[in-house]
Write a protein that holds these residues in place. Structure first.
Motif, PDB file in Angstrom:
ATOM      1  N   UNK A 146       0.818  -1.210   0.000  1.00 53.27           N
ATOM      2  CA  UNK A 146       0.000   0.000   0.000  1.00 53.27           C
ATOM      3  C   UNK A 146       0.854   1.263   0.000  1.00 53.27           C
ATOM      4  N   UNK A 147       1.907   1.277   0.809  1.00 56.58           N
ATOM      5  CA  UNK A 147       2.796   2.442   0.822  1.00 56.58           C
ATOM      6  C   UNK A 147       3.518   2.565  -0.510  1.00 56.58           C
ATOM      7  N   UNK A 148       3.960   1.439  -1.051  1.00 60.47           N
ATOM      8  CA  UNK A 148       4.636   1.461  -2.349  1.00 60.47           C
ATOM      9  C   UNK A 148       3.722   2.029  -3.423  1.00 60.47           C
ATOM     10  N   UNK A 149       2.441   1.627  -3.419  1.00 64.03           N
ATOM     11  CA  UNK A 149       1.523   2.138  -4.431  1.00 64.03           C
ATOM     12  C   UNK A 149       1.358   3.645  -4.301  1.00 64.03           C
ATOM     13  N   UNK A 150       1.295   4.148  -3.069  1.00 65.09           N
ATOM     14  CA  UNK A 150       1.114   5.587  -2.897  1.00 65.09           C
ATOM     15  C   UNK A 150       2.319   6.358  -3.429  1.00 65.09           C
ATOM     16  N   UNK A 151       3.536   5.859  -3.161  1.00 69.00           N
ATOM     17  CA  UNK A 151       4.745   6.486  -3.703  1.00 69.00           C
ATOM     18  C   UNK A 151       4.737   6.420  -5.229  1.00 69.00           C
ATOM     19  N   UNK A 152       4.367   5.264  -5.766  1.00 72.10           N
ATOM     20  CA  UNK A 152       4.283   5.079  -7.214  1.00 72.10           C
ATOM     21  C   UNK A 152       3.343   6.104  -7.831  1.00 72.10           C
ATOM     22  N   UNK A 153       2.170   6.273  -7.230  1.00 74.64           N
ATOM     23  CA  UNK A 153       1.165   7.186  -7.782  1.00 74.64           C
ATOM     24  C   UNK A 153       1.577   8.650  -7.610  1.00 74.64           C
ATOM     25  N   UNK A 154       2.323   8.952  -6.551  1.00 73.56           N
ATOM     26  CA  UNK A 154       2.844  10.316  -6.394  1.00 73.56           C
ATOM     27  C   UNK A 154       3.803  10.653  -7.519  1.00 73.56           C
ATOM     28  N   UNK A 155       4.654   9.694  -7.892  1.00 75.14           N
ATOM     29  CA  UNK A 155       5.579   9.903  -9.010  1.00 75.14           C
ATOM     30  C   UNK A 155       4.815  10.035 -10.326  1.00 75.14           C
ATOM     31  N   UNK A 180      -0.743   2.427  12.032  1.00 78.32           N
ATOM     32  CA  UNK A 180       0.538   1.721  12.060  1.00 78.32           C
ATOM     33  C   UNK A 180       0.781   1.037  10.714  1.00 78.32           C
ATOM     34  N   UNK A 181       0.856   1.844   9.633  1.00 80.02           N
ATOM     35  CA  UNK A 181       1.069   1.254   8.303  1.00 80.02           C
ATOM     36  C   UNK A 181       2.492   0.740   8.163  1.00 80.02           C
ATOM     37  N   UNK A 182       2.666  -0.186   7.252  1.00 82.73           N
ATOM     38  CA  UNK A 182       4.010  -0.665   6.935  1.00 82.73           C
ATOM     39  C   UNK A 182       4.636   0.304   5.929  1.00 82.73           C
ATOM     40  N   UNK A 183       5.641   1.047   6.394  1.00 87.63           N
ATOM     41  CA  UNK A 183       6.307   2.032   5.554  1.00 87.63           C
ATOM     42  C   UNK A 183       7.791   1.692   5.508  1.00 87.63           C
ATOM     43  N   UNK A 184       8.247   1.259   4.336  1.00 89.06           N
ATOM     44  CA  UNK A 184       9.639   0.862   4.171  1.00 89.06           C
ATOM     45  C   UNK A 184      10.404   1.988   3.482  1.00 89.06           C
ATOM     46  N   UNK A 185      11.326   2.669   4.196  1.00 84.36           N
ATOM     47  CA  UNK A 185      12.018   3.823   3.601  1.00 84.36           C
ATOM     48  C   UNK A 185      12.852   3.472   2.376  1.00 84.36           C
ATOM     49  N   UNK A 186      13.398   2.261   2.308  1.00 84.96           N
ATOM     50  CA  UNK A 186      14.217   1.893   1.162  1.00 84.96           C
ATOM     51  C   UNK A 186      13.395   1.748  -0.123  1.00 84.96           C
ATOM     52  N   UNK A 187      12.077   1.733   0.008  1.00 83.70           N
ATOM     53  CA  UNK A 187      11.224   1.600  -1.173  1.00 83.70           C
ATOM     54  C   UNK A 187      10.880   2.948  -1.792  1.00 83.70           C
ATOM     55  N   UNK A 188      11.269   4.056  -1.143  1.00 82.59           N
ATOM     56  CA  UNK A 188      10.825   5.371  -1.601  1.00 82.59           C
ATOM     57  C   UNK A 188      11.428   5.729  -2.966  1.00 82.59           C
ATOM     58  N   UNK A 189      12.756   5.803  -3.067  1.00 84.50           N
ATOM     59  CA  UNK A 189      13.377   6.194  -4.336  1.00 84.50           C
ATOM     60  C   UNK A 189      13.134   5.182  -5.455  1.00 84.50           C
ATOM     61  N   UNK A 190      13.306   3.868  -5.189  1.00 82.04           N
ATOM     62  CA  UNK A 190      12.974   2.912  -6.257  1.00 82.04           C
ATOM     63  C   UNK A 190      11.508   2.991  -6.674  1.00 82.04           C
ATOM     64  N   UNK A 191      10.613   3.188  -5.704  1.00 83.01           N
ATOM     65  CA  UNK A 191       9.197   3.310  -6.022  1.00 83.01           C
ATOM     66  C   UNK A 191       8.908   4.546  -6.854  1.00 83.01           C
TER      67      UNK A 191
END
Length: 385
Positions: A76-85, A297-308
């Motif tokens: 879910x967090x990855x999708x939000x980063x993806x859609x922001x990009x 308490x979402x699962x937010x992985x910081x290493x997924x931000x730039x690749x996402x």
């Protein structure tokens, strides 16, 4: 900044500027254009269209490569980063095109796509990316191609000069997707990925919380997983395939003086900002609901931000090129090509880089599938000429 990201942004600006300039030039001198130049214009449109198809297919087939070895949790967090990009790409496009008129109905198409994209992680967890991609790509192809070819959902039916060849091309593309299913892959999960999300407390009520990648689908039986995953993949494909309908509907009603969309642009790229805004808005709503369900308490992985973000940039560029392909070739030609060729690109990544495909039999099946993809794409392309 990552050099690959810089290259993608430069390519995007150059490609969109070229497309926008050509579109504006056409608007400026279309009325004074001699009849003899029609063949030259058609040839130019075909060139732009097939180049757009090629870029779109390469980027769609490669956009998940940056996150392949990155932990994304429940997605879910990855999708939000993806859609922001993705929305960031549309902002650049909107500036290049001098802010064309914003049609709110187009946002519905973006919301439809984002809804389908929410199902990707459960699909991968239940039936795997290979089978999931096969199913949703097939239904995406069928609905997108058929709605354009036969005029479903209130849009005008599109014609090609060689309809039989177009039917055969679409059928061969669909067959190639089925053949890809028989290619067995050997995917190993990365052991170097992050194990604990950023926003999960390490200690709650004096007990250590261990972050896992588990979700509701992990509690299902193998049979139920296959049923649920297949059903979600069908739903995702139908949603993906209908995401362009609002744009096509507006374009088809632009010539009706009594329509609220009278005078709407016929240049597909003018609708990108509205489409991507719908994607980002819907994904934000889904992420907020997800945070509420997870009790903040979402699962937010910081290493997924730039690749996402890089993955989203690539997807945004690919879809912009798809819009251009729809404009220059029509959706009935672009859909079979762009929904199947990315599978070939993704398979090449798996074979040449990630070594996921092994064994002589797998290579034979893969080569056969490649031949089908190329044949289907060529038949679909020649049906326009």
């Amino acid at each position: 900044m990552n050099p690959y990201l810089t290259a993608f942004i430069v390519a995007l600006v150059c490609a969109l500027s070229t497309g926008a300039d050509q579109h504006l030039d056409k608007e400026n001198w279309l009325s004074d254009r001699p009849v003899e130049s029609n063949s030259t214009s058609n040839s130019s449109d075909l060139t732009y269209g097939f180049i757009s198809c090629a870029v779109s297919a390469v980027f769609f087939g490669s956009n998940f490569v940056p996150v392949k070895k990155i932990e994304t949790g429940d997605g879910m967090f990855f999708q939000w980063i993806l859609c922001a990009a993705i929305w960031t790409v549309s902002l650049v496009v909107n500036i290049i095109l001098n802010s064309p008129k914003f049609w709110p109905l187009v946002m519905l198409g973006g919301a439809i796509w984002a809804t389908g994209n929410v199902t990707v992680v459960p699909i991968v967890k239940t039936i795997g990316l290979g089978l999931g991609l096969l199913i949703w790509a097939s239904f995406n192809l069928l609905l997108g191609w058929a709605s354009s070819r036969f005029g479903w959902f209130g849009i005008g039916a599109e014609t090609v000069s060689k309809p039989v060849l177009n039917y055969c091309g679409a059928g061969v593309c669909l067959l190639s997707a089925i053949v890809f299913f028989f290619v067995k892959t050997d995917v190993q999960r990365s052991t170097t990925s992050e194990e604990t999300p950023l926003l999960i407390d390490h200690v709650v009520n004096a007990e250590t919380v261990v972050a896992t990648d588990d979700s509701w689908v992990d509690a299902l039986s193998p049979r139920m997983k296959r049923l649920v995953g297949s059903f979600l993949a069908v739903v995702a494909g139908l949603l993906y395939g209908s995401s362009f309908v609002p744009v096509l509907y507006i374009k088809n009603h632009a010539s009706d003086p009594d329509s609220p969309y009278s005078g709407a642009s016929q240049f597909d790229l003018d609708y990108v900002f509205a489409q991507y805004s719908g994607i980002f808005l819907a994904s934000t709503v889904y992420f907020i609901l997800y945070c509420a369900i997870k009790r903040n308490k979402p699962q937010v992985f910081p290493k997924a931000v730039l690749p996402g973000f890089l993955s989203g940039i690539m997807w945004g560029v690919a879809t912009c090129c798809w819009f251009l392909a729809n404009h220059y070739l029509s959706a009935v030609v672009s859909f079979p090509i762009i929904t199947t060729v990315p599978g070939l690109i993704a398979a090449l990544w798996g074979v040449l880089v990630f070594k996921e495909v092994k064994g002589c039999q797998n290579y034979i099946v893969l080569i056969f599938a490649f031949c089908l993809v190329i044949s289907g794409a060529l038949m679909t392309a020649f049906s326009k000429t």
